[in-house]
Design a protein around this motif. Structure first.
Motif, PDB file in Angstrom:
ATOM      1  N   PHE A 134       7.621 -43.797 -11.907  1.00 39.10           N
ATOM      2  CA  PHE A 134       6.136 -43.777 -11.487  1.00 39.10           C
ATOM      3  C   PHE A 134       5.778 -44.467 -10.251  1.00 39.10           C
ATOM      4  CE2 PHE A 134       3.568 -47.711 -11.654  1.00 39.10           C
ATOM      5  CZ  PHE A 134       4.339 -48.698 -11.874  1.00 39.10           C
ATOM      6  N   LYS A 135       6.799 -45.243  -9.412  1.00 38.98           N
ATOM      7  CA  LYS A 135       6.800 -45.756  -8.218  1.00 38.98           C
ATOM      8  C   LYS A 135       6.261 -44.629  -7.319  1.00 38.98           C
ATOM      9  CE  LYS A 135       8.484 -49.778  -9.156  1.00 38.98           C
ATOM     10  NZ  LYS A 135       8.653 -49.822 -10.748  1.00 38.98           N
ATOM     11  N   ASP A 136       6.598 -43.485  -7.478  1.00 38.61           N
ATOM     12  CA  ASP A 136       6.109 -41.971  -6.561  1.00 38.61           C
ATOM     13  C   ASP A 136       4.701 -42.115  -6.481  1.00 38.61           C
ATOM     14  OD1 ASP A 136       8.862 -41.308  -5.982  1.00 38.61           O
ATOM     15  OD2 ASP A 136       8.988 -40.170  -7.695  1.00 38.61           O
TER      16      ASP A 136
ATOM     17  N   VAL B 206       1.010 -50.061 -21.581  1.00 34.76           N
ATOM     18  CA  VAL B 206       1.855 -49.836 -20.381  1.00 34.76           C
ATOM     19  C   VAL B 206       3.309 -50.632 -20.400  1.00 34.76           C
ATOM     20  CG1 VAL B 206       1.728 -50.172 -17.605  1.00 34.76           C
ATOM     21  CG2 VAL B 206      -0.394 -49.668 -19.054  1.00 34.76           C
ATOM     22  N   PRO B 207       4.608 -50.025 -20.144  1.00 32.99           N
ATOM     23  CA  PRO B 207       5.477 -50.707 -19.898  1.00 32.99           C
ATOM     24  C   PRO B 207       5.663 -51.677 -18.941  1.00 32.99           C
ATOM     25  CG  PRO B 207       5.943 -48.482 -19.453  1.00 32.99           C
ATOM     26  CD  PRO B 207       4.403 -48.714 -19.737  1.00 32.99           C
ATOM     27  N   THR B 208       5.539 -52.965 -18.947  1.00 34.05           N
ATOM     28  CA  THR B 208       5.142 -53.719 -17.758  1.00 34.05           C
ATOM     29  C   THR B 208       6.393 -54.641 -17.313  1.00 34.05           C
ATOM     30  OG1 THR B 208       2.946 -53.757 -18.613  1.00 34.05           O
ATOM     31  CG2 THR B 208       3.445 -55.581 -17.259  1.00 34.05           C
TER      32      THR B 208
ATOM     33  N   SER C 212      14.040 -51.893 -14.696  1.00 33.28           N
ATOM     34  CA  SER C 212      12.522 -52.390 -13.966  1.00 33.28           C
ATOM     35  C   SER C 212      11.587 -53.128 -14.550  1.00 33.28           C
ATOM     36  CB  SER C 212      12.199 -50.963 -13.379  1.00 33.28           C
ATOM     37  OG  SER C 212      12.899 -50.128 -12.934  1.00 33.28           O
ATOM     38  N   MET C 213      11.750 -53.278 -16.036  1.00 37.11           N
ATOM     39  CA  MET C 213      10.940 -54.268 -16.700  1.00 37.11           C
ATOM     40  C   MET C 213      11.685 -55.827 -16.601  1.00 37.11           C
ATOM     41  SD  MET C 213       9.723 -51.629 -19.238  1.00 37.11           S
ATOM     42  CE  MET C 213       8.975 -52.662 -20.489  1.00 37.11           C
ATOM     43  N   ASP C 214      12.901 -55.888 -16.177  1.00 36.71           N
ATOM     44  CA  ASP C 214      13.591 -57.186 -16.228  1.00 36.71           C
ATOM     45  C   ASP C 214      13.145 -58.277 -15.009  1.00 36.71           C
ATOM     46  OD1 ASP C 214      15.203 -56.080 -18.391  1.00 36.71           O
ATOM     47  OD2 ASP C 214      17.044 -55.737 -16.918  1.00 36.71           O
TER      48      ASP C 214
ATOM     49  N   THR D 144       6.818 -44.010 -17.365  1.00 39.98           N
ATOM     50  CA  THR D 144       6.889 -44.487 -16.236  1.00 39.98           C
ATOM     51  C   THR D 144       8.389 -43.961 -15.567  1.00 39.98           C
ATOM     52  OG1 THR D 144       8.048 -46.386 -17.112  1.00 39.98           O
ATOM     53  CG2 THR D 144       5.742 -46.609 -16.214  1.00 39.98           C
ATOM     54  N   ALA D 145       9.143 -43.282 -16.472  1.00 35.22           N
ATOM     55  CA  ALA D 145      10.431 -42.590 -15.797  1.00 35.22           C
ATOM     56  C   ALA D 145      10.912 -41.473 -16.635  1.00 35.22           C
ATOM     57  CB  ALA D 145      11.631 -43.650 -15.748  1.00 35.22           C
ATOM     58  N   SER D 146      11.420 -40.743 -15.825  1.00 35.56           N
ATOM     59  CA  SER D 146      12.278 -39.202 -16.453  1.00 35.56           C
ATOM     60  C   SER D 146      13.291 -39.824 -17.189  1.00 35.56           C
ATOM     61  CB  SER D 146      12.449 -38.446 -15.491  1.00 35.56           C
ATOM     62  OG  SER D 146      13.514 -37.434 -15.823  1.00 35.56           O
TER      63      SER D 146
END
Ligand code: PLP
Length: 495
Positions: free
Chosen positions: A111-113, A264-266, A320-322, A424-426
């Protein structure tokens, strides 16, 4: 109406959007926040007929008020083009009674894209508007996803160079391959002997080195940041919440004005804050469900009103959530402190000195829309397996945390409100964890064998981002010690 940006930590004079984007962080170390959240005054029936790019323009023009129509549309059209593998840019998938907002159809399948595709254009436009003559040098430390998305966004963008530092032994094999095969003469990737914190600390040091800044300026360069506290990353993320609501309405899944919930995964709190901004713009969002993995600082915060980072840092399969310091939460704290910069600065000082702070009952009362949720590693893996077996849909590990937290929330509350889950990610980005969750037997397979197997069992095409790295040549092989980062930068810039 003009929107200006003020710091969360002092009452210094507010700046224009383009200046806030260029600076990234305010001089006092605070984050830039809009002095008001503008209202979106477009009927849902009209929004429902808009493309992603049109929606993006309607949202961003209200925040970036010093950009001309031509400048903004130019940024949007360059960002949201055929780099995305679907014209919808952010499609919704209805699975098992919830709506997964797929934010992974861009160049690096995370999702950063969504924000890093447009940030380079917002930044170069801002530089032009403010008569900056220097070339912009983006410095980034990454634990995986941000680095690649920033590289892809800035590659070959005129007037910029980008240098990414990553922990040599601290990213997944696919993440590393994605970065070291990056094309573009203005890109530079360096592995460091150290962990992510070392990379991050090194980058911060370079940013605050006044001598280096002078030397750079003399040679026609200046640093800037692509990191998620830049308002130029936050605002583009508001767009897809507006767009998802309009899509649900267009598809007849909700009636006009019907309330939806969002999960939302945060990690750094950027994505969910964008949903909060969308709500404040007038999108009927009820609950904002903030999902954490085992590093559940935020879950505890929403339960107790105490933010406490003094705890063990747990490595999970949703890396990415760590995160133990969610930087963007500061924007929310500032708001519930009544936009009192002094009060916010005090809490942030406590966080940096004691690793914790406690908010007042009055502040806590303003967080009623937020629900803290979390899912353990086991719950995340079980969710991937269950959803795959029930519906054939494969979640990545981060989305699975959100999905599992949502399932728990519904069980506890019985809340049947229609719900959008940010995906948020593939799953192709975290193939090994995902496939192991589905069946432990897969652990014996090689990385690309697993990719093909995932394609087979999920009946989806292997994304271009993965195909590209299968046989791609390694173009970056620089490795340095953590105290050699400055010379690595200078060598690349030829100064
Ligand atoms: C960055 C990231 C997150 C966390 O988003 P924040 O905006 O930092 O809260 C979640 N999932 C994935 C896959 C990410 O790359």
């Amino acid at each position: 109406m003009e929107v200006l940006y003020k710091s969360t930590r002092s009452d210094s004079a507010p700046v224009k959007a383009s200046e806030a984007i260029l600076k990234g962080l305010a001089d006092d170390g605070g984050l830039f926040v809009p002095d008001q959240i503008p209202k979106l005054e477009i009927p849902f029936a009209k929004l429902a007929g808009m493309t992603y790019q049109e929606t993006a323009y309607e949202v961003m023009k209200l925040f970036f008020t010093d950009f001309t129509e031509e400048e903004l549309k130019n940024c949007i059209n360059k960002a949201y083009d055929s780099k995305f593998d679907t014209e919808k840019i952010a499609p919704l998938a209805e699975v098992d009674g919830a709506y997964y907002l797929e934010l992974y159809h861009g160049a690096t399948i995370a999702f950063k894209d969504m924000a890093l595709s447009i940030l380079p254009y917002l930044l170069t436009t801002s530089a032009r508007k403010n008569k900056v003559k220097n070339e912009i040098v983006i410095l980034t430390a990454t634990s995986g996803d941000t680095g690649k998305a920033a590289l892809a966004g800035f590659a070959d963008v005129e007037g910029t160079k980008i240098i990414v530092f990553y922990p040599k032994n601290g990213v997944s094999p696919i993440q590393e391959k994605q970065m070291v095969t990056q094309k573009g003469a203005n890109t530079h990737v360096v592995g460091i002997h150290g962990n992510f914190d070392d990379a991050q600390t090194g980058v911060k040091k370079l940013f605050s080195d006044k001598e280096l800044a002078k030397e750079m300026d003399a040679k026609g360069f200046q640093f800037s940041s692509a990191n998620s506290i830049n308002i130029g990353r936050l605002v583009p993320q508001v767009v897809y919440y507006v767009y998802s609501y309009a899509t649900l309405f267009a598809q007849g899944k909700i009636s006009e004005g019907e309330t939806i919930n969002v999960v939302v995964p945060t990690g750094n709190f950027g994505n969910i804050l964008a949903a909060f901004y969308a709500k404040n713009m007038g999108i009927p969002i009820g609950k904002l469900i903030c999902a954490s993995n085992d590093n559940k600082v935020l879950f505890d915060f929403f339960q107790t009103g105490t933010y406490d980072r003094n705890r063990e840092f747990i490595l999970t399969s949703s890396p990415s959530m760590d995160i133990l310091i969610s930087s963007n939460l500061e924007r929310l704290i500032y708001r519930i402190a009544g936009e009192n910069a002094g009060k916010n600065a005090e809490l942030m000082k406590a966080l940096s000195q004691e690793g914790k702070y406690e908010i007042t009952e009055e502040m806590k009362a303003q967080l009623a829309d937020f629900v803290g949720g979390y899912a353990s590693e086991e719950e995340c893996f079980a969710q991937i397996k269950n959803l795959y077996e029930k519906c054939g849909y494969v979640l990545d590990t981060h989305t699975a945390v959100a999905s599992a937290a949502y399932t728990k929330y519904v069980k506890e509350t019985g809340d049947q409100t229609r719900t959008v889950i940010a995906s948020t990610a593939s799953p192709y980005k975290f193939t090994r964890s995902v496939m192991k969750a589905i069946d432990p037997k897969y652990d014996s397979m090689g990385d690309f064998e697993l990719v093909d197997e995932l394609s087979r069992i999920s009946n989806t095409d292997v994304p271009k981002a993965i195909e590209e790295i299968r046989d791609a040549k390694v173009l970056h092989d620089t490795i340095c010690e953590k105290d050699e980062m400055e010379s690595a930068v200078k060598k690349f810039l030829g100064i």
